[in-house]
Scaffold this active site. Structure first.
Site, PDB file in Angstrom:
ATOM      1  N   SER A  44       0.798  -1.243   0.000  1.00  0.00           N
ATOM      2  CA  SER A  44       0.000   0.000   0.000  1.00  0.00           C
ATOM      3  C   SER A  44       0.822   1.281   0.000  1.00  0.00           C
ATOM      4  O   SER A  44       0.253   2.369  -0.088  1.00  0.00           O
ATOM      5  CB  SER A  44      -0.955   0.008   1.195  1.00  0.00           C
ATOM      6  OG  SER A  44      -2.008  -0.914   0.988  1.00  0.00           O
ATOM      7  N   LYS A  83       0.138   3.663  -2.732  1.00  0.00           N
ATOM      8  CA  LYS A  83      -0.957   4.635  -2.642  1.00  0.00           C
ATOM      9  C   LYS A  83      -0.418   6.067  -2.564  1.00  0.00           C
ATOM     10  O   LYS A  83      -1.151   7.023  -2.828  1.00  0.00           O
ATOM     11  CB  LYS A  83      -1.838   4.337  -1.431  1.00  0.00           C
ATOM     12  CG  LYS A  83      -2.683   3.060  -1.568  1.00  0.00           C
ATOM     13  CD  LYS A  83      -3.549   2.836  -0.330  1.00  0.00           C
ATOM     14  CE  LYS A  83      -4.541   1.704  -0.511  1.00  0.00           C
ATOM     15  NZ  LYS A  83      -3.952   0.374  -0.372  1.00  0.00           N
ATOM     16  N   SER A 110      -6.174   2.522   4.679  1.00  0.00           N
ATOM     17  CA  SER A 110      -5.583   1.892   3.503  1.00  0.00           C
ATOM     18  C   SER A 110      -6.651   1.172   2.687  1.00  0.00           C
ATOM     19  O   SER A 110      -6.422   0.083   2.142  1.00  0.00           O
ATOM     20  CB  SER A 110      -4.471   0.922   3.905  1.00  0.00           C
ATOM     21  OG  SER A 110      -3.542   0.753   2.868  1.00  0.00           O
TER      22      SER A 110
END
Length: 385
Positions: A87, A90, A145
């Site tokens: 993640s 991101k 997340s």
């Protein structure tokens, strides 16, 4: 006039001969600059900038320490090793889309928004028929997340394909050539990878955006509940920011982004500010199996960046993108060169160029002397009218 027209070709030949002679005498000009070495970035050995003490020995496969204020890479281990980012990707998603989606924009979720979310993804709780603002969804991205929030924002941006193209274009623009984007959320996907170096580039750029900085440093927020005006609390899963699961919060931590997948292991991008100095660390896939290893190893690097690395250091590791295939194991490579060495070489190249030009001018002057004297003698012999 005719005599001087005939004189110019002589000068032209002299110029060519002189320049060629200078090249033979002093050697090719371009060869000096081309000799500046570059790091291939995948050595498993720790590299530190000149003037800094030894950095900590950690279990992570790859990591970096960057002074955000100067942009200098203070220390690194395999900074360009291509690994699954989880993640932490991101950060690139936010960097590409935050300027395009106003936070106050409202959206009622539909089934298609989350149809492409991979099974096993982390979720914040986006549900069909519930109304969200873009700001709500960004908090879902940074705090929980939430891959469901990521995919909803991607559809608002014009669709998955456009979003992926924009993310890749943003990475390329920043010089993040170790990054290949296949999903907007960082979930394990064949052909998707990034590096500690690239993730630090995304974080540095993101921290210049007030919205990015605010979202990534938010510890807790309310998120709209299903089907009505109520909401429920969400908390940032970055343990180094909020202090949870046995991890003490780090003083001055701004946040940024943590991640985990089975392929990537634990990953973390973290930045903190102390005494008007901001240090950014990226840690990828610690081999220490303890659940908090990524946070504690990041803490060690932050401590080293603030306390051990002197603030006066103004030389950084020189690094460049490479073409290594994704791997969980660092591959043998040559040691990286440092920018101080590159700077010295650059100065030598500049000095060498000056010497080359000086020699060429001197030879040109000598080559033209006979033609000038000959022209003067002919002019003196001309009859007076």
């Amino acid at each position: 006039m005719a005599r001087f027209v005939g004189f110019y070709p002589c000068i032209t030949k002299s110029v060519v001969a002189s320049v060629a002679g200078a090249a033979i005498v002093v050697g090719p000009v371009g060869g000096v600059a081309a000799a500046v070495p570059r790091s291939d970035g995948v050595s498993s050995q720790i590299q530190t900038a000149p003037g800094t003490p030894d950095a900590p020995e950690l279990s992570a496969l790859s990591w970096t320490v960057t002074d955000v204020g100067t942009g200098e890479l203070l220390a690194a281990k395999a900074p360009h090793l291509r690994l699954p980012p989880a993640s932490t990707l991101k950060t690139l998603f936010a960097l590409a889309l935050l300027p395009k989606l106003p936070a106050a924009t409202e959206h009622t979720a539909v089934t298609a928004d989350i149809a492409d979310v991979a099974p096993g993804s982390s979720l914040v709780g986006v549900h069909e028929g519930t109304n969200y603002t873009v700001g709500d969804l960004w908090r879902g991205v940074f705090l929980s997340s939430g891959n469901d929030a990521v995919h909803t924002l991607a559809r608002l941006n014009g669709g998955l394909d456009l979003t992926l193209a924009q993310m890749q274009a943003t990475a390329n623009r920043l010089g993040a050539h170790d990054t290949s984007v296949r999903t907007p959320d960082g979930f394990d996907t064949p052909g998707q990878y990034s590096s500690a170096y690239d993730l630090s580039l995304f974080a540095k750029a993101g921290l210049q955006n007030p919205d990015f900085r605010r979202y990534c440093s938010t510890k807790s927020a309310q998120f709209p509940a299903v089907g009505g005006p109520d909401s429920f609390g969400i908390q940032n899963t970055n343990r180094l920011l909020v202090g949870s699961h046995g991890v003490e919060p780090y003083p001055g931590l701004i946040g940024v982004k943590n991640g985990y997948t089975s392929e990537a292991g634990n990953t973390l991008v973290a930045a903190a500010t102390q005494d008007n100095r901001t240090i950014l660390v990226t840690v990828m896939n610690p081999q220490d199996t303890s659940s908090n290893a990524v946070y504690e190893e990041s803490r060690e690097l932050l401590d080293w960046g603030f306390e051990a690395a002197p603030g006066a250091v103004r030389a950084s590791l020189e690094g460049g993108p490479t073409s290594h295939t994704p791997s969980h194991r660092p591959e043998p490579a040559h040691h990286g060169a440092v920018a101080a060495k590159a700077s010295t070489t650059s100065k030598d190249a500049s000095s060498g160029l000056t010497r080359h030009l000086g020699a060429a001018v001197a030879l040109l002057g000598l080559a033209c002397v006979p033609f000038v004297l000959k022209a003067v003698r002919r002019r003196r012999r001309r009859p007076t009218r």
